[in-house]
Design an enzyme around this catalytic site. Structure first.
Site: not given
Length: 277
Positions: A18, A114, A140, A160
């Site tokens: 992050h 998601e 995704g 991610d």
């Protein structure tokens, strides 16, 4: 769908990932032109570190607990987000959607995917009133092929994945190829876990095979790589912003002091192009 970000919120891989993400966001904000971010695995956006999931693993102890209260000079946007979510005590941790949302201007856009139904519902509820944020309960990887290029023609694809499935790397490689065909000039940032050196090399190969000519690979490991324990994580960035390599070096050096152990290591290096290039 077993992976839940909530069990790993604030661990050492999250801090590195992050903080690196905010370096790219800072670059995108330097120009007045709008940008879009496609976040492929969004989670729930903000995590309560006192939740049952987070307390069950206590992974924050080796990560954000060591950073909170010690602002990162190499990644001030990341530290500012932590401080603004918390007062004196650390309780809430910002995931990638929240880090992006906090810096969006009126004409910028965040698209979050998601697939987990419960997490997707939480994410939609959290951002339901923000017209700059679009939440999709969808795969995704598939979205990378379906939603690119963005109308803004400028921005980031943040990938991610959980790396739980045996076909994860194959799906990632396919998505990168699709992304390159659709939007060759976009910035792509790929996170991956590190237990040994093999996965990082395979991610680099996927980047080359997709067609990207310019990429950088950064890895930060607080622990020794033994092939079993989660030693650290890596970020591979395609079409990296100018000076990002130097900024990632400063970030890794600072994190090595704050959360690194006796066997801490890090590298920041270009991904070599394919031999035919």
């Amino acid at each position: 769908m077993n992976y839940r970000h909530a069990f790993h919120a604030g661990n050492h891989t999250e801090v590195f990932k992050h903080a690196a993400l905010t370096l790219i966001l800072e670059h995108l904000l330097q120009k007045s032109k709008p940008f879009a971010v496609l976040d492929s695995h969004g989670g729930i956006g903000v995590y309560d570190l006192q939740s049952d999931e987070a307390m069950r693993t206590n992974e924050r102890d080796a990560g954000v607990n060591k950073v909170f209260g010690h602002p990162l000079t190499s990644a001030p946007m990341y530290s500012n987000a932590l401080e603004s979510l918390n007062e004196e005590d650390l309780r809430f941790y910002p995931g990638s959607p929240e880090l992006v949302r906090r810096v969006l201007r009126d004409h910028d856009r965040l698209i979050v995917c998601e697939l987990h139904p419960e997490d997707g519902a939480v994410l939609k509820q959290r951002y339901r009133r923000d017209r700059r944020v679009y939440v999709h309960n969808r795969d995704g990887y598939e979205a990378i092929g379906a939603m690119l290029p963005p109308a803004e023609r400028r921005g980031l694809v943040f990938i991610d994945p959980p790396f739980e499935g045996k076909d994860e790397l194959d799906r990632l490689a396919k998505a990168l190829k699709s992304g390159f065909r659709k939007w060759a000039t976009g910035i792509y940032a790929i996170w991956y876990p590190i237990k040994d050196a093999t996965l990082g090399d395979r991610v680099s190969n996927a980047i080359r095979d997709a067609g990207f000519k310019n990429a950088v690979r950064a890895e930060f490991c607080p622990f020794r790589c033994d092939g079993v324990r989660l030693a650290g994580s890596g970020m591979a960035i395609c079409n990296p912003p100018w000076m990002l390599e130097d900024r990632l070096q400063r970030l890794c050096a600072e994190l090595a002091v704050l959360i690194g152990g006796n066997f801490a290591s890090w590298i920041v290096e270009p991904v070599p192009p394919a031999e035919s290039d």
